[in-house]
Design a protein around this motif. Structure first.
Motif, PDB file in Angstrom:
ATOM      1  N   VAL A 109       0.893  -1.181   0.278  1.00 33.47           N
ATOM      2  CA  VAL A 109       0.045  -0.017   0.148  1.00 33.47           C
ATOM      3  C   VAL A 109       0.897   0.932  -0.464  1.00 33.47           C
ATOM      4  O   VAL A 109       0.475   2.355  -0.615  1.00 33.47           O
ATOM      5  N   ILE A 110       2.372   1.086   1.023  1.00 32.34           N
ATOM      6  CA  ILE A 110       3.102   2.331   0.528  1.00 32.34           C
ATOM      7  C   ILE A 110       3.511   2.790   0.344  1.00 32.34           C
ATOM      8  O   ILE A 110       3.908   4.082  -1.011  1.00 32.34           O
ATOM      9  N   GLY A 111       3.913   1.332  -1.079  1.00 29.10           N
ATOM     10  CA  GLY A 111       5.139   1.638  -2.435  1.00 29.10           C
ATOM     11  C   GLY A 111       4.263   1.753  -3.499  1.00 29.10           C
ATOM     12  O   GLY A 111       4.664   2.500  -4.612  1.00 29.10           O
ATOM     13  N   ALA A 126      -5.499   1.535  -3.931  1.00 30.62           N
ATOM     14  CA  ALA A 126      -6.167   3.206  -4.931  1.00 30.62           C
ATOM     15  C   ALA A 126      -7.418   1.820  -4.551  1.00 30.62           C
ATOM     16  O   ALA A 126      -8.896   2.514  -3.972  1.00 30.62           O
ATOM     17  N   PRO A 127      -7.987   1.482  -5.504  1.00 29.90           N
ATOM     18  CA  PRO A 127      -9.165   0.090  -5.345  1.00 29.90           C
ATOM     19  C   PRO A 127      -9.763  -0.085  -4.263  1.00 29.90           C
ATOM     20  O   PRO A 127     -10.552  -0.401  -4.112  1.00 29.90           O
ATOM     21  N   PHE A 128      -8.444  -0.418  -3.349  1.00 26.61           N
ATOM     22  CA  PHE A 128      -8.898  -1.094  -1.911  1.00 26.61           C
ATOM     23  C   PHE A 128      -9.035  -0.585  -1.132  1.00 26.61           C
ATOM     24  O   PHE A 128      -9.348  -0.572   0.350  1.00 26.61           O
ATOM     25  N   PHE A 171      -6.445 -13.742   2.569  1.00 26.32           N
ATOM     26  CA  PHE A 171      -5.420 -13.127   3.823  1.00 26.32           C
ATOM     27  C   PHE A 171      -4.656 -11.928   3.187  1.00 26.32           C
ATOM     28  O   PHE A 171      -5.483 -10.570   3.674  1.00 26.32           O
ATOM     29  N   LEU A 172      -4.116 -12.025   1.484  1.00 29.14           N
ATOM     30  CA  LEU A 172      -3.605 -11.035   1.401  1.00 29.14           C
ATOM     31  C   LEU A 172      -4.706  -9.779   0.832  1.00 29.14           C
ATOM     32  O   LEU A 172      -4.566  -8.462   0.823  1.00 29.14           O
ATOM     33  N   ILE A 173      -5.950 -10.266   0.547  1.00 21.81           N
ATOM     34  CA  ILE A 173      -6.796  -9.019  -0.059  1.00 21.81           C
ATOM     35  C   ILE A 173      -7.762  -8.076   0.973  1.00 21.81           C
ATOM     36  O   ILE A 173      -7.648  -7.557   0.711  1.00 21.81           O
ATOM     37  N   GLY A 222      -7.885   0.952   2.902  1.00 23.96           N
ATOM     38  CA  GLY A 222      -8.210   1.847   3.355  1.00 23.96           C
ATOM     39  C   GLY A 222      -7.792   2.981   4.805  1.00 23.96           C
ATOM     40  O   GLY A 222      -8.271   4.235   5.631  1.00 23.96           O
ATOM     41  N   ALA A 223      -6.628   1.956   5.582  1.00 28.42           N
ATOM     42  CA  ALA A 223      -6.854   2.975   6.833  1.00 28.42           C
ATOM     43  C   ALA A 223      -5.425   4.032   6.506  1.00 28.42           C
ATOM     44  O   ALA A 223      -5.177   4.901   6.850  1.00 28.42           O
TER      45      ALA A 223
END
Length: 192
Positions: free
Chosen positions: A48-50, A56-58, A99-101, A109-110
């Motif tokens: 998410v950071i990288g 974005a879709p998640f 688990f990955l999703i 989201g966070a």
């Protein structure tokens, strides 16, 4: 810098799948838990950071993400589903993929949702349910999965799996949740 985090996440994802974890850790359950916690608590935040565009879709509501991850994690730790995944094949791929999703939903989201206080809430809720499940695995009076997985009971391995869950997931979610809380408070001060 942030792109490097994504590549580290991809490298860790490859390591979790390609390294012979059962040979390194011995018993089956600890390597399952190491792979699981690596996916939801280490790989997904790095991705998410990288790769914010891919994340974005998640980036839904972090509280919804936390609820969905709770459902995914606790469902796959019910003996029947755990036994299916332990047998390998498509069930293992489905487990690890979910688990990955779920991890992507929580972390995107966070970290990308634009509401740090809601993000903190999602991460802190996740920390609590991970702590509860880890404690359940440690304090259970018997091996919860041996019979369904067709192996000899190994309470020590189950307890080590619980320790890995507590030692990896709880502090990562807790620290990230507290960081987002501090960020939200700083934003509130700046607006005042």
């Amino acid at each position: 810098m942030s792109r490097a985090a994504g590549y580290v996440g991809l490298a860790m994802l490859a390591a979790l799948w390609l390294l012979p974890l059962p040979g390194l850790l011995g018993a089956d359950f600890p390597h399952h838990m190491l792979r699981h916690m690596g996916l939801v608590a280490i790989v997904t935040p790095l991705l998410v950071i990288g790769f914010p565009g891919l994340a974005a879709p998640f980036a839904f509501s972090p509280l919804l993400g936390a609820v969905l991850e709770f459902i995914v994690v606790w469902s796959w730790h019910m003996p029947g589903l755990h036994g299916m995944a332990d047998a390998g094949g498509l069930a293992l791929v489905a487990e690890q993929g979910s688990f990955l999703i779920a991890g992507l939903l929580v972390w995107a989201g966070a970290l990308r949702g634009g509401a740090p206080l809601a993000g903190a809430g999602g991460l802190l809720l996740t920390s609590m349910h991970m702590t509860l499940l880890g404690a359940l695995l440690i304090l259970a009076p018997r091996d919860l999965y041996a019979a369904i997985c067709g192996r000899e009971p190994d309470l020590d391995a189950q307890q080590l799996g619980g320790v890995l869950m507590l030692g990896i997931g709880t502090p990562i979610y807790l620290v990230a949740g507290l960081w987002l809380t501090a960020r939200a408070l700083d934003m509130g001060k700046a607006e005042a």
